[in-house]
Design a protein around this motif. Structure first.
Motif, mmCIF file in Angstrom:
data_model
loop_
_atom_site.group_PDB
_atom_site.id
_atom_site.type_symbol
_atom_site.label_atom_id
_atom_site.label_comp_id
_atom_site.label_asym_id
_atom_site.label_seq_id
_atom_site.Cartn_x
_atom_site.Cartn_y
_atom_site.Cartn_z
ATOM 1 N N ILE A 183 50.503 19.126 20.808
ATOM 2 C CA ILE A 183 52.502 19.663 20.831
ATOM 3 C C ILE A 183 52.641 19.970 19.825
ATOM 4 C CG2 ILE A 183 54.562 19.751 22.067
ATOM 5 C CD1 ILE A 183 53.343 17.999 24.072
ATOM 6 N N GLY A 184 53.116 20.753 18.853
ATOM 7 C CA GLY A 184 53.439 20.634 17.560
ATOM 8 C C GLY A 184 51.974 20.683 17.312
ATOM 9 N N HIS A 187 55.687 23.974 18.146
ATOM 10 C CA HIS A 187 55.812 24.616 19.482
ATOM 11 C C HIS A 187 57.374 25.261 19.370
ATOM 12 C CE1 HIS A 187 56.388 22.876 23.717
ATOM 13 N NE2 HIS A 187 55.695 23.484 23.463
ATOM 14 N N PRO A 188 57.799 25.376 20.232
ATOM 15 C CA PRO A 188 58.815 26.159 20.539
ATOM 16 C C PRO A 188 59.775 25.002 20.450
ATOM 17 C CG PRO A 188 58.029 26.938 22.316
ATOM 18 C CD PRO A 188 57.454 26.215 21.369
ATOM 19 N N ALA A 189 59.591 23.544 21.153
ATOM 20 C CA ALA A 189 60.034 22.564 21.341
ATOM 21 C C ALA A 189 60.345 21.208 20.651
ATOM 22 C CB ALA A 189 60.751 22.304 22.593
ATOM 23 N N LEU A 293 68.498 23.462 25.217
ATOM 24 C CA LEU A 293 67.927 24.806 25.451
ATOM 25 C C LEU A 293 66.665 24.665 26.066
ATOM 26 C CD1 LEU A 293 66.394 27.297 23.721
ATOM 27 C CD2 LEU A 293 66.488 26.486 21.451
ATOM 28 N N ASP A 294 66.339 23.152 25.521
ATOM 29 C CA ASP A 294 64.889 22.006 26.088
ATOM 30 C C ASP A 294 65.050 22.445 27.081
ATOM 31 O OD1 ASP A 294 63.982 21.965 23.749
ATOM 32 O OD2 ASP A 294 65.144 20.324 23.444
ATOM 33 N N VAL A 295 66.030 21.382 28.162
ATOM 34 C CA VAL A 295 66.260 21.845 29.597
ATOM 35 C C VAL A 295 66.144 22.872 30.186
ATOM 36 C CG1 VAL A 295 67.217 20.665 31.462
ATOM 37 C CG2 VAL A 295 66.973 19.352 29.456
ATOM 38 N N GLY A 297 65.835 26.040 28.818
ATOM 39 C CA GLY A 297 64.659 26.709 28.755
ATOM 40 C C GLY A 297 64.571 28.143 27.967
ATOM 41 N N PRO A 532 57.746 18.121 31.317
ATOM 42 C CA PRO A 532 59.475 18.872 30.947
ATOM 43 C C PRO A 532 60.090 17.674 30.569
ATOM 44 C CG PRO A 532 58.342 19.519 33.390
ATOM 45 C CD PRO A 532 57.452 18.861 32.908
ATOM 46 N N ILE A 535 59.943 16.650 27.189
ATOM 47 C CA ILE A 535 60.553 17.534 25.907
ATOM 48 C C ILE A 535 62.128 16.938 26.019
ATOM 49 C CG2 ILE A 535 61.141 19.575 25.469
ATOM 50 C CD1 ILE A 535 57.765 20.093 25.066
ATOM 51 N N TYR B 168 47.730 25.264 26.645
ATOM 52 C CA TYR B 168 49.481 25.769 27.556
ATOM 53 C C TYR B 168 48.841 26.938 28.598
ATOM 54 C CZ TYR B 168 51.283 23.398 23.599
ATOM 55 O OH TYR B 168 51.290 22.098 23.221
ATOM 56 N N PRO B 256 59.334 28.277 28.437
ATOM 57 C CA PRO B 256 58.580 28.495 27.294
ATOM 58 C C PRO B 256 59.282 27.383 26.258
ATOM 59 C CG PRO B 256 60.326 29.703 27.697
ATOM 60 C CD PRO B 256 60.214 29.600 28.761
ATOM 61 N N THR B 257 60.416 26.554 26.750
ATOM 62 C CA THR B 257 60.158 25.394 25.745
ATOM 63 C C THR B 257 59.161 23.593 25.885
ATOM 64 O OG1 THR B 257 61.810 24.449 27.049
ATOM 65 C CG2 THR B 257 62.851 25.307 25.229
ATOM 66 N N GLU B 258 58.734 24.144 27.102
ATOM 67 C CA GLU B 258 57.669 22.837 27.441
ATOM 68 C C GLU B 258 56.002 23.696 27.072
ATOM 69 O OE1 GLU B 258 58.431 22.658 31.854
ATOM 70 O OE2 GLU B 258 59.810 22.236 31.646
ATOM 71 N N VAL B 260 54.738 26.855 26.112
ATOM 72 C CA VAL B 260 55.295 28.320 24.549
ATOM 73 C C VAL B 260 55.588 28.719 25.716
ATOM 74 C CG1 VAL B 260 54.113 28.619 23.080
ATOM 75 C CG2 VAL B 260 53.351 26.127 23.506
ATOM 76 N N ARG B 331 65.743 25.024 34.392
ATOM 77 C CA ARG B 331 64.680 25.391 35.007
ATOM 78 C C ARG B 331 64.698 23.909 35.744
ATOM 79 N NH1 ARG B 331 61.324 25.406 30.921
ATOM 80 N NH2 ARG B 331 61.486 26.904 30.307
ATOM 81 N N ARG B 333 62.237 21.027 37.344
ATOM 82 C CA ARG B 333 60.581 21.013 37.073
ATOM 83 C C ARG B 333 59.084 20.960 37.660
ATOM 84 N NH1 ARG B 333 62.045 14.685 36.596
ATOM 85 N NH2 ARG B 333 60.872 14.479 37.940
#
Lengths: 550, 365
Positions: A183-184, A187-189, A293-295, A297, A532, A535, B168, B256-258, B260, B331, B333
């Motif tokens: 992850i990374g 990665h967006p988060a 944003l992380d939660v 999405g 999730p 993140i 992903y 997207p945040t989890e 990609v 969102r 889970r």
């Protein structure tokens, strides 16, 4: 072993410490902030265990390493969570030809990463350390950049074959049912360039290992090459660069002022307090937005609202400092200039912001913390027990979200905080939700502080507005003065260790980054949880990689 | 009285389908089988392009404008009036990009997936009565057909996820399957409750039945739209539909945040456009189904010729709702999503079906 020591933990004074350490202390090496005891490299654990269990020093704040001509030196800066002004330094010298010292990792988990960093940058080996690898620099790096014999001009020639193949661990392991996932760093988060090596069992996280260092910019070394008076102050803005600049500047200012015995006029202290709290609001707004944003999405309303409100703070800070991010507003002994003229306009603008804030906070409560799905996602996930948090040296909102009542603004007062009315916020949930609640309430407390500062500044008599004390043009603190001072930055305890070497530049400049230590607790929070939640937990730690990697 | 008017009137009462009308108007019907086939193609072309045009407006422009309105921003406003020409600019930009196909992808599954995703949604529109005589076909099993073809999209998502050779993507593909299975059943079962009311699977019939007045309120008749007759089923269907098309708060397959971008992580250029298009088509298809079986299809005030306008308004209302949810809701889970699906939605949808059956049985008896 002084087992007959009967003093209760919080009663121990300097003599008690001396008795506790006994003849394991070779000599004393007192620092400006704390008594220092020099011990043998093979007695690190026994001394630290005693200090932790019998004297109550439960917080390994920072581990500094440096090289002198004749020795290497590791310094363990210990504090207590209950009273951060109770400090002690444990100095561990090791010979130049064999820089091996016992690890402190069994005593404090926070020593894990800290000692890896010391190994990486200075070159001290820690015996029995569970994972003695480089942490900031690549595995293939040659030499230890902060060591005295390091040749900066020598090019780092690394053969292609020597590079660790990032895909190798990627291959499917037919023996196990788990999946390795990078992850990374893209990665967006990951809030910057963080690389988390994750092992998944389906959607469940089995193991994570944060891999940092992508944003390492030699900040410590750059500070060592600048003069105290002017050249260092711009750098702190670049550690935690998401608008927490002034809080960082204060960390350097506090350490340097302690080192050189500089006074700060009261008027400047009020301005410092006000501007620092403005920064805190901006930083917490960003933390709130990115966590949403992380939660959530997506770039949802919350993220944009948080940015909208942060924008107002930025405007005020721009009026005050002339900058929006890299403020460079503090000077040793004060601040660079007074409030902008006309002052009434500045006060009015700031007051308008404070007046509108409660409505905005209520809006966040409606949209974010009051949302059932949000609660479903955040309550009870990313659990960080207080004992674990202390072991990893977590501070700031992360610690306060775990119910640890610690805030350097109150416990180790600086600036003008002790004269103002405000509260330290704690939440007992230990989960992602608590950390968000703490930040949101801290925004309100910061607003309270700013309001009081504005009242004070408005009333301040015109002829007493002294913004800087009289500081010599060239500062040369006496050689071998050492100090470690910390402030409550947006993310937690941001500490600076400085050793003066008699010149106008620091001999050693060490940054204790709160994000660095908070991040090291990530595996404890997420193992056994879902992706999730990984993140979300990462987001709730509110790390800034600029400060993690420095 | 032109033939067109007659045709429209006829279409309202009976199922006078678009291909037949085109065949009659152009005289293609006289060329036998081949002519009818050509007429059918022309009709499909018209409907297909109408839908594509809608996604064209929705994707690059409306979505941005709507989200911006929700989040205190302005969005595109430089290219053309209201930024409308951004549609052209974006189309050129997306098509001009290099189509990067990673080394290890499993072809042709990788290439087929975008077509399956976009195509399955397009197929669904074939039986939707859009009003003003726009309906391509009206089989007796219309509703089952729509559910069946829109379900094919799951296959496309799995193909995309599995063939991409990206972890992903794989996670996204697996999530998509798990989610679609969990929500397809409540969706269909809730749809069945409407069938119990209507007594037919034929979409034009379902629409026709809804035109009857439910109750008269001071001279104003409230039509018997199933959203009014059974609001509970409507809400259930709406929720299941959002999960089915993978929109917030059920957008876990993309997340997207989890992960990609889930199954579409490795797609670029035209393939990406196709998948993106497919997603919007699915939103619109979902909206079309909701409009047809719950909101009276093309029914609305004014002359019957306005049918298609009302129909599109209803579809866009559903689209607007998806964007609203996107701006406001977190969102769930993946495990919570599955739990909601199997433990909540499934039970509720069966309860709804049984209750409806009993209710209808009592009334009929």
């Amino acid at each position: 072993m002084s087992t007959d020591l009967t003093t209760t933990a919080d009663q121990i004074d300097e003599d008690g410490l001396e008795a506790l350490i006994g003849d394991r202390a070779l000599t004393r090496d007192d620092h400006k902030n704390a008594p220092g005891f020099v011990i043998r490299p093979d007695e690190v654990q026994s001394v630290l265990f005693d200090l932790r269990d019998q004297a109550g020093f439960d917080h390994l704040s920072c581990v500094t390493a440096q090289q002198y001509d004749d020795r290497y030196e590791s310094i363990y800066h210990l504090k207590t969570y209950d009273d951060p002004t109770r400090e002690v330094s444990v100095v561990v010298p090791t010979p130049v030809d064999e820089p091996v010292s016992q690890t402190a990792e069994p005593v404090f988990r926070s020593a894990d990463w800290a000692e890896r960093e010391n190994f990486d940058l200075v070159g001290i080996q820690y015996e029995d350390h569970p994972d003695m690898r480089r942490i900031l620099l690549p595995e293939t790096w040659q030499g230890h950049p902060l060591g005295l014999d390091y040749d900066q001009d020598k090019p780092q020639v690394v053969k292609f074959a020597q590079h660790a193949n990032p895909l190798e661990a990627d291959q499917h392991d037919t023996e196990s049912d788990t999946m390795f996932l990078n992850i990374g760093p893209h990665h967006p988060a990951t809030h910057g360039v963080l690389h988390v090596k994750a092992v998944l069992d389906g959607e469940t996280v089995v193991d994570v290992e944060p891999d940092i260092g992508y944003l390492h910019r030699c900040e410590e070394q750059m500070c060592e090459q600048g003069t105290y008076r002017h050249q260092i102050m711009p750098y702190p803005d670049r550690w935690d660069y998401v608008s927490a600049g002034i809080l960082n500047e204060w960390a350097y200012a506090r350490a340097a002022e302690d080192l050189a015995d500089l006074e700060v006029p009261e008027y400047a202290q009020v301005i410092r307090t006000m501007s620092a709290e403005l920064c805190r609001i901006a930083a917490h707004m960003l933390a709130l937005g990115t966590f949403a944003l992380d939660v959530y999405g997506d770039f949802t309303a919350i993220f944009q609202y948080a940015f909208r409100d942060r924008e107002v703070v930025q405007d005020i800070l721009e009026d005050l400092t002339g900058q929006r991010l890299m403020f460079n507003y503090f000077r040793l002994g004060g601040v660079v200039w007074d409030l902008p003229e006309p002052r009434e306009e500045f006060f009015e603008k700031t007051r308008d912001f404070l007046d509108e804030l409660p409505a905005k906070v209520a809006e966040y409560d409606d949209l974010l913390t009051g949302n059932e799905i949000f609660q479903l996602r955040c309550v009870g996930t990313g659990i960080l027990e207080p004992e674990v948090a202390k072991q990893y040296g977590c501070t700031g909102p992360t610690a306060r979200g775990s119910g640890i009542d610690v805030d350097l603004r109150r416990d180790d007062p600086y600036g003008y905080y002790e004269h103002l009315e405000w509260d330290v916020i704690t939440e007992d949930g230990c989960d992602n939700y608590s950390r968000v609640l703490v930040r949101m309430q801290e925004v309100e407390q910061s607003a309270k502080i700013i309001e009081q500062c504005i009242d004070l500044l408005e009333e301040w008599p015109e002829d007493e507005r002294e913004i800087q004390s009289n500081v010599p043009r060239t500062l040369k603190p006496p050689a071998d003065t050492e100090t470690y001072k910390a402030v409550e930055a947006a993310k937690g305890e941001l500490g600076i260790y400085i050793r003066a070497d008699g010149t106008d530049k620091p001999g050693r400049f060490k940054i204790r980054s709160p994000c660095f230590h908070n991040l090291s607790a990530l595996p404890e929070m997420v193992e056994g949880e879902y992706i999730p939640d990984l993140i979300a937990s990462l987001g709730s730690l509110d790390i800034v990689l600029g400060e993690v990697d420095r | 009285m032109s033939t067109l008017e007659a045709a429209v009137l006829q279409a309202d009462g009976d199922t006078y389908l678009l291909p037949e009308r085109i065949a009659d108007l152009t005289g293609l019907g006289e060329f036998g089988m081949g002519g009818e086939l050509l007429a059918a193609f022309i009709a499909a072309f018209i409907v297909g392009n109408l839908m594509l045009a809608m996604t064209g407006v929705a994707g690059p422009w409306a979505k941005r404008k709507i989200t911006a309105a929700f989040t205190d921003r302005i969005a595109v406003n430089r290219v053309g009036p209201f930024g409308l020409l951004i549609i052209v600019a974006d189309a050129v930009r997306l098509l001009a990009k290099e189509n990067i196909i990673p080394e290890d992808v499993d072809r042709p599954a990788y290439d087929l997936a975008p077509i399956v995703v976009a195509g399955s949604a397009m197929l669904g529109f074939a039986v939707i009565p859009m009003g003003s005589g726009v309906q391509l076909a009206d089989p007796e099993v219309g509703l089952v057909y729509v559910f069946a073809v829109s379900g094919i999209a799951s296959v496309g998502l799995v193909m995309a996820g599995y063939a991409s050779s990206n972890k992903y993507s794989l996670l996204g593909g697996l999530r998509a399957v798990a989610q679609n299975i969990a929500y397809e059943i409540p969706l269909v079962v809730t749809g069945m409750s409407v069938v119990v009311f209507a007594g037919t699977l034929q979409l034009s019939e379902i629409v026709a039945i809804q035109a009857e007045p439910l109750i008269e309120l001071g001279g104003f008749a409230i039509p018997a739209w199933y959203a009014f007759v059974n609001p509970f089923a409507f809400v259930l269907f709406l929720a299941a539909n959002f999960a089915e098309i993978g929109r917030n708060p059920f957008d876990t397959p993309e997340a997207p945040t989890e992960i990609v971008a889930g199954y579409q992580t490795e797609y670029s250029s035209v393939y990406f456009v196709l998948i993106y298009l497919g997603e919007f088509l699915h939103i619109f298809l979902g909206g079309a189904i909701i409009a047809t079986i719950f909101l009276g299809g093309p029914a609305g005030p004014g002359p019957a010729e306005l049918g298609i306008v009302w129909f599109l308004v209803k579809i866009w209302a559903v689209f607007l709702l998806t964007q609203w949810l996107r701006s406001a809701l977190p969102r769930v889970r993946i495990d919570q999503l599955i739990e909601i699906g199997w433990k909540g939605m499934l039970v509720l949808s069966f309860a709804n079906l049984v209750l409806t059956a009993i209710l209808v049985g009592v009334i009929v008896a």
